[in-house]
Design a protein around this motif. Structure first.
Motif, PDB file in Angstrom:
ATOM      1  N   SER A  57       1.540 -15.450 -34.754  1.00  0.00           N
ATOM      2  CA  SER A  57       2.781 -14.742 -35.109  1.00  0.00           C
ATOM      3  C   SER A  57       3.205 -15.068 -36.529  1.00  0.00           C
ATOM      4  O   SER A  57       3.748 -14.210 -37.234  1.00  0.00           O
ATOM      5  CB  SER A  57       3.913 -15.118 -34.156  1.00  0.00           C
ATOM      6  N   GLY A  60       1.396 -12.806 -38.765  1.00  0.00           N
ATOM      7  CA  GLY A  60       1.956 -11.456 -38.668  1.00  0.00           C
ATOM      8  C   GLY A  60       3.277 -11.327 -39.401  1.00  0.00           C
ATOM      9  O   GLY A  60       3.528 -10.331 -40.082  1.00  0.00           O
ATOM     10  N   ASP A 181       2.501  -7.595 -32.271  1.00  0.00           N
ATOM     11  CA  ASP A 181       2.442  -9.012 -31.893  1.00  0.00           C
ATOM     12  C   ASP A 181       2.596  -9.162 -30.381  1.00  0.00           C
ATOM     13  O   ASP A 181       3.701  -9.120 -29.865  1.00  0.00           O
ATOM     14  CB  ASP A 181       3.547  -9.796 -32.626  1.00  0.00           C
ATOM     15  N   ILE A 213      -2.200  -8.676 -32.494  1.00  0.00           N
ATOM     16  CA  ILE A 213      -2.183 -10.097 -32.147  1.00  0.00           C
ATOM     17  C   ILE A 213      -2.139 -10.261 -30.631  1.00  0.00           C
ATOM     18  O   ILE A 213      -1.304  -9.637 -29.964  1.00  0.00           O
ATOM     19  CB  ILE A 213      -0.940 -10.768 -32.768  1.00  0.00           C
TER      20      ILE A 213
END
Ligand SMILES: Nc1ncnc2c1ncn2[C@@H]1O[C@H](COP(=O)(O)OP(=O)(O)OP(=O)(O)O)[C@@H](O)[C@H]1O
Ligand SMILES: [Mg+2]
Length: 344
Positions: A57, A60, A181, A213
């Motif tokens: 994360s 991202g 995500d 992700i």
């Protein structure tokens, strides 16, 4: 990769927290991301997998500048966004969107659907009220919602429907790049497949580039063109989906694949087993050298002294491990024909 990438990330590093004072070393900073490099081509889906806490994360969010990177370069469509002005960044925001894991926390509970999606539509230029509404309805229809939903609030929807709204909102801005995500991790398993199909369908339709992700290797295999495997802030393997799942090279990737649920019992037999033991070390105190060495069954003394760099071992397939003998053995095992079940 042919042509110019839409996103280039070089040496991205992100530390969180730590003691503020130079002299006070009591709270060590968390090294969430350490020297990450990758490119994403226009229209490409790049998967990012790894265990919880590996830094997915953080990658991202820093590439969208929702978090400031500690160091490194992020180039979007030729512009280094780590350096551009705030006004230029605001203009670029439209082109870079995110779909969060939590469909409950990511939509303003006090806004109606028309406003939530309308605000994203507004980013694409001025329209009359009626044109704006038509555009919002069109976005809703793309995610199998309807005009009836315009006046509703987020709490009136199920988790799956809210994630449909998040997807509609992200696409309404007509972005060229989306970070997704863990977009289905918070949903019931029965809903996950629908939402994955929707994301894959809309990605193909709009040709938006995506960083997808997930900790779920199966989802990444389903949607991505290429995959990066992350461990304790670093990329340890990067390859096309086809190559990574057929010939995983890094011991960590092999361990992840070995521990993922297996659908086909024949691949279960053929797959070299590497079991992942224990928990990852703390990113506040990462091991020296290769961070995976404390859990690696193939560890050598040399692994403690040097951080292995990501090296290309076959076309488009890179890994960060000094043990080429292990990688070669994995490749041979993967190409060998699967053991026939007895009696067949
Ligand atoms: N805002 C923050 N402040 C301090 N530490 C943070 C912050 N965000 C993340 N971290 C730490 O940085 C490391 C990486 O976290 P990150 O959320 O990027 O991992 P992740 O791979 O996305 O994990 P998950 O699969 O659980 O979502 C973790 O050790 C986490 O505790
Ligand atoms: Mg995360």
């Amino acid at each position: 990769m042919s042509g110019n990438p839409i996103l280039s990330v070089r040496n991205l590093t992100k530390y969180y927290g730590g003691s503020r004072s130079f002299f006070d070393k009591t709270i060590p900073p968390v090294r969430a991301v350490a020297g990450v490099n990758f490119d994403i081509a226009p229209g490409e889906v790049l998967g990012l997998v790894g265990e919880s806490g590996s830094g997915k994360s953080t990658v991202g969010r820093t590439v969208l500048r929702l978090h400031e990177p500690s160091s490194g370069r992020i180039v979007f469509d030729g512009a280094e966004i780590t350096r551009i002005s705030a006004s230029r960044m605001r203009a670029l925001r439209r082109e870079m969107q995110i779909i969060f894991q939590d469909p409950f926390g990511s939509l303003n509970p006090r806004s109606r659907v028309e406003q939530i999606i309308g605000e994203a539509v507004d980013l694409t230029g001025p329209r009359s009220r009626e044109e704006r509404r038509q555009r919002v309805v069109k976005m809703l229809e793309q995610v199998s919602l309807t005009q009836e939903h315009l006046r509703r609030f987020p709490h009136e929807f199920s988790g799956g429907q809210r994630q449909r709204l998040s997807i509609a909102r992200a696409l309404a801005a007509q972005p060229r790049f989306i970070v997704a995500d863990e977009p289905v991790a918070a949903l019931d398993v029965s809903i996950q497949a629908q939402i994955m199909n929707l994301i894959a369908h809309l990605q193909r339709e709009t040709n938006v580039a995506m960083l997808f992700i997930s900790h779920d290797l199966g989802l990444v295999k389903f949607i991505a063109d290429r995959v990066m495997v992350m461990y304790l802030g670093r990329i340890v393997e990067m390859a096309s989906v086809e190559s990574l799942y057929r010939r995983p090279r890094h011991p960590y990737t092999r361990a992840l694949l070995a521990s993922a649920p297996v659908v086909d019992p024949r691949t279960a037999r053929a797959r070299p087993r590497v079991l992942l033991q224990g928990e990852p070390p703390s990113p506040a105190d990462p091991p020296s050298g290769c961070a995976f060495r404390t859990r690696c069954p193939f560890v050598l003394e040399a692994c403690a002294s040097r951080v292995p760099t990501l090296r290309e071992v076959s076309s488009g397939h890179s890994h960060a491990c000094i043990r080429d003998d292990i990688a070669a053995a994995a490749a041979v095992a993967a190409t060998a024909s699967p053991v026939q079940p007895e009696g067949i």
